[in-house]
Design a protein around this motif. Structure first.
Motif, PDB file in Angstrom:
ATOM      1  N   ALA A   1       1.891  66.835 124.281  1.00  0.00           N
ATOM      2  CA  ALA A   1       2.709  67.100 123.111  1.00  0.00           C
ATOM      3  C   ALA A   1       3.551  68.166 123.209  1.00  0.00           C
ATOM      4  CB  ALA A   1       1.879  67.285 121.780  1.00  0.00           C
ATOM      5  N   LEU A   2       3.250  69.134 124.420  1.00  0.00           N
ATOM      6  CA  LEU A   2       4.254  70.445 124.496  1.00  0.00           C
ATOM      7  C   LEU A   2       5.420  70.008 125.159  1.00  0.00           C
ATOM      8  CD1 LEU A   2       1.349  72.644 125.988  1.00  0.00           C
ATOM      9  CD2 LEU A   2       2.715  72.737 123.864  1.00  0.00           C
ATOM     10  N   LYS A   3       6.647  70.669 124.841  1.00  0.00           N
ATOM     11  CA  LYS A   3       7.775  70.396 125.514  1.00  0.00           C
ATOM     12  C   LYS A   3       7.980  71.439 126.563  1.00  0.00           C
ATOM     13  CE  LYS A   3       9.970  68.895 121.289  1.00  0.00           C
ATOM     14  NZ  LYS A   3      11.002  69.082 120.452  1.00  0.00           N
ATOM     15  N   PRO A   4       8.155  70.985 127.850  1.00  0.00           N
ATOM     16  CA  PRO A   4       8.162  71.859 129.079  1.00  0.00           C
ATOM     17  C   PRO A   4       9.095  72.999 128.743  1.00  0.00           C
ATOM     18  CG  PRO A   4       8.555  69.525 129.566  1.00  0.00           C
ATOM     19  CD  PRO A   4       8.558  69.478 128.079  1.00  0.00           C
ATOM     20  N   GLN A   5      10.498  72.853 128.078  1.00  0.00           N
ATOM     21  CA  GLN A   5      11.354  74.100 127.753  1.00  0.00           C
ATOM     22  C   GLN A   5      10.568  75.126 127.175  1.00  0.00           C
ATOM     23  OE1 GLN A   5      11.704  70.844 126.770  1.00  0.00           O
ATOM     24  NE2 GLN A   5      12.634  70.908 124.824  1.00  0.00           N
ATOM     25  N   HIS A   6       9.534  74.757 126.396  1.00  0.00           N
ATOM     26  CA  HIS A   6       8.841  76.084 125.449  1.00  0.00           C
ATOM     27  C   HIS A   6       7.781  76.483 125.952  1.00  0.00           C
ATOM     28  CE1 HIS A   6      10.413  73.566 121.615  1.00  0.00           C
ATOM     29  NE2 HIS A   6      11.297  74.276 122.224  1.00  0.00           N
ATOM     30  N   LYS A   7       7.619  76.394 127.301  1.00  0.00           N
ATOM     31  CA  LYS A   7       6.494  76.959 128.513  1.00  0.00           C
ATOM     32  C   LYS A   7       5.137  77.267 127.470  1.00  0.00           C
ATOM     33  CE  LYS A   7      10.241  79.051 130.691  1.00  0.00           C
ATOM     34  NZ  LYS A   7      11.062  80.448 131.158  1.00  0.00           N
ATOM     35  N   GLY A   8       4.791  75.959 127.021  1.00  0.00           N
ATOM     36  CA  GLY A   8       3.450  76.191 126.281  1.00  0.00           C
ATOM     37  C   GLY A   8       3.337  76.611 124.847  1.00  0.00           C
ATOM     38  N   TYR A   9       4.501  77.127 124.564  1.00  0.00           N
ATOM     39  CA  TYR A   9       4.566  77.519 123.318  1.00  0.00           C
ATOM     40  C   TYR A   9       4.857  76.477 121.967  1.00  0.00           C
ATOM     41  CZ  TYR A   9       3.960  82.239 124.676  1.00  0.00           C
ATOM     42  OH  TYR A   9       3.631  83.487 125.265  1.00  0.00           O
ATOM     43  N   TYR A  10       4.763  76.679 120.817  1.00  0.00           N
ATOM     44  CA  TYR A  10       5.181  75.746 119.753  1.00  0.00           C
ATOM     45  C   TYR A  10       4.267  74.538 119.921  1.00  0.00           C
ATOM     46  CZ  TYR A  10       9.140  78.430 118.330  1.00  0.00           C
ATOM     47  OH  TYR A  10      10.115  79.388 117.944  1.00  0.00           O
TER      48      TYR A  10
ATOM     49  N   VAL B   1       5.714  83.806 119.253  1.00  0.00           N
ATOM     50  CA  VAL B   1       6.536  83.152 120.598  1.00  0.00           C
ATOM     51  C   VAL B   1       7.394  84.073 121.062  1.00  0.00           C
ATOM     52  CG1 VAL B   1       8.231  81.126 120.981  1.00  0.00           C
ATOM     53  CG2 VAL B   1       6.381  80.989 119.357  1.00  0.00           C
ATOM     54  N   PRO B   2       7.645  84.391 122.312  1.00  0.00           N
ATOM     55  CA  PRO B   2       8.756  85.162 122.788  1.00  0.00           C
ATOM     56  C   PRO B   2      10.070  84.917 122.570  1.00  0.00           C
ATOM     57  CG  PRO B   2       7.271  84.372 124.825  1.00  0.00           C
ATOM     58  CD  PRO B   2       6.757  83.607 123.483  1.00  0.00           C
ATOM     59  N   GLU B   3      10.787  86.067 122.313  1.00  0.00           N
ATOM     60  CA  GLU B   3      12.274  86.028 121.610  1.00  0.00           C
ATOM     61  C   GLU B   3      12.996  84.766 122.311  1.00  0.00           C
ATOM     62  OE1 GLU B   3      15.948  88.590 120.784  1.00  0.00           O
ATOM     63  OE2 GLU B   3      13.946  89.390 120.534  1.00  0.00           O
ATOM     64  N   GLU B   4      13.056  84.798 123.952  1.00  0.00           N
ATOM     65  CA  GLU B   4      13.967  83.782 124.460  1.00  0.00           C
ATOM     66  C   GLU B   4      13.502  82.273 124.298  1.00  0.00           C
ATOM     67  OE1 GLU B   4      10.864  84.952 127.450  1.00  0.00           O
ATOM     68  OE2 GLU B   4      11.992  85.949 126.010  1.00  0.00           O
ATOM     69  N   ILE B   5      12.357  82.076 123.896  1.00  0.00           N
ATOM     70  CA  ILE B   5      11.861  80.700 123.767  1.00  0.00           C
ATOM     71  C   ILE B   5      11.958  80.281 122.267  1.00  0.00           C
ATOM     72  CG2 ILE B   5       9.580  79.152 123.738  1.00  0.00           C
ATOM     73  CD1 ILE B   5       8.783  80.757 126.129  1.00  0.00           C
ATOM     74  N   GLU B   6      11.983  81.313 121.498  1.00  0.00           N
ATOM     75  CA  GLU B   6      12.177  81.084 120.166  1.00  0.00           C
ATOM     76  C   GLU B   6      13.751  80.796 119.752  1.00  0.00           C
ATOM     77  OE1 GLU B   6      11.628  83.406 115.495  1.00  0.00           O
ATOM     78  OE2 GLU B   6      11.201  84.467 117.421  1.00  0.00           O
ATOM     79  N   GLN B   7      14.446  81.380 120.543  1.00  0.00           N
ATOM     80  CA  GLN B   7      15.933  81.102 120.519  1.00  0.00           C
ATOM     81  C   GLN B   7      16.234  79.720 121.120  1.00  0.00           C
ATOM     82  OE1 GLN B   7      18.506  83.319 118.939  1.00  0.00           O
ATOM     83  NE2 GLN B   7      19.563  81.288 119.152  1.00  0.00           N
ATOM     84  N   LEU B   8      15.660  79.395 122.082  1.00  0.00           N
ATOM     85  CA  LEU B   8      15.919  78.094 122.524  1.00  0.00           C
ATOM     86  C   LEU B   8      15.513  76.815 121.731  1.00  0.00           C
ATOM     87  CD1 LEU B   8      16.637  76.708 125.475  1.00  0.00           C
ATOM     88  CD2 LEU B   8      14.242  76.505 125.688  1.00  0.00           C
TER      89      LEU B   8
ATOM     90  N   GLU C   1      15.238  77.254 118.421  1.00  0.00           N
ATOM     91  CA  GLU C   1      16.410  77.396 117.290  1.00  0.00           C
ATOM     92  C   GLU C   1      17.556  76.657 117.598  1.00  0.00           C
ATOM     93  OE1 GLU C   1      16.635  81.485 115.950  1.00  0.00           O
ATOM     94  OE2 GLU C   1      14.465  81.395 115.300  1.00  0.00           O
ATOM     95  N   ASP C   2      18.185  76.820 118.765  1.00  0.00           N
ATOM     96  CA  ASP C   2      19.349  76.147 119.179  1.00  0.00           C
ATOM     97  C   ASP C   2      19.045  74.689 119.338  1.00  0.00           C
ATOM     98  OD1 ASP C   2      20.396  78.876 119.543  1.00  0.00           O
ATOM     99  OD2 ASP C   2      20.512  78.782 121.913  1.00  0.00           O
ATOM    100  N   ALA C   3      17.944  74.338 119.832  1.00  0.00           N
ATOM    101  CA  ALA C   3      17.780  72.880 119.878  1.00  0.00           C
ATOM    102  C   ALA C   3      17.554  72.321 118.555  1.00  0.00           C
ATOM    103  CB  ALA C   3      16.512  72.236 120.675  1.00  0.00           C
ATOM    104  N   ALA C   4      17.065  72.830 117.615  1.00  0.00           N
ATOM    105  CA  ALA C   4      16.870  72.470 116.155  1.00  0.00           C
ATOM    106  C   ALA C   4      18.240  72.344 115.827  1.00  0.00           C
ATOM    107  CB  ALA C   4      15.722  73.099 115.269  1.00  0.00           C
ATOM    108  N   ALA C   5      19.012  73.016 116.000  1.00  0.00           N
ATOM    109  CA  ALA C   5      20.585  73.586 115.208  1.00  0.00           C
ATOM    110  C   ALA C   5      21.321  72.087 115.741  1.00  0.00           C
ATOM    111  CB  ALA C   5      21.082  74.692 115.566  1.00  0.00           C
TER     112      ALA C   5
END
Length: 110
Positions: free
Chosen positions: A26-35, A86-93, A95-99
Motif C-alpha cells: 500500500a506504500l507509494k514509492p515517492q513517499h519513501k515509506g511514509y504515509y 513526515v519529513p518536510e520534502e515528502i510532506e510537500q510532495l 500535498e502537491d500530489a493531492a492538490a
C-alpha cells in the motif's frame, strides 16, 4: 512448548507476515515509506481471526516497516496508520500530489 502454543505462534507469525506484505504494497514509492496506511474490512478481520490478535499483529508488522503504528476501529473497519512525523520534502510532495488530484477532479466535474 506444547504443540497448541507452537501452532498458535506460527499462525500469529503468518498473520504478521501477511499484514506486513499488505502494508508494504500500500506504500507509494515517492513517499519513501511514509504515509503508510492499511484498511481492513469487517470481512477481512473475520477471515484473519480475532480483532485483538489482528490489531497486535498489525502493530508488529508496522514496527517491522519502521512505522509508528496505531490502530483504530471505525464502523467495523480496522485502520492501521503510520503516525511518524513526515519529513518536510515528502510532506510537500504529498500535498502537491493531492492538490493536483483535486484540481483534476474539479475540472472533470464541471
Amino acid at each position: 512448548m506444547p504443540a497448541k502454543d507452537e501452532l498458535a505462534r506460527r499462525r500469529y507469525e503468518k498473520l504478521v507476515d501477511r499484514l506486513e506484505s499488505l502494508m508494504r504494497a500500500a506504500l507509494k514509492p515517492q513517499h519513501k515509506g511514509y504515509y503508510g496506511q492499511l484498511v481492513l474490512s469487517s470481512s477481512d478481520l473475520e477471515e484473519m481471526g480475532g480483532l485483538k490478535d489482528v490489531r497486535r499483529a498489525a502493530r508488529e508488522a508496522g514496527r517491522r516497516l519502521d512505522w509508528k503504528p496505531t490502530t483504530t476501529l471505525v464502523g467495523g473497519r480496522l485502520f492501521v496508520l503510520d503516525k511518524r512525523e513526515v519529513p518536510e520534502e515528502i510532506e510537500q510532495l504529498a500535498e502537491d500530489a493531492a492538490a493536483t488530484a483535486m484540481d483534476r477532479a474539479w475540472r472533470e466535474h464541471q
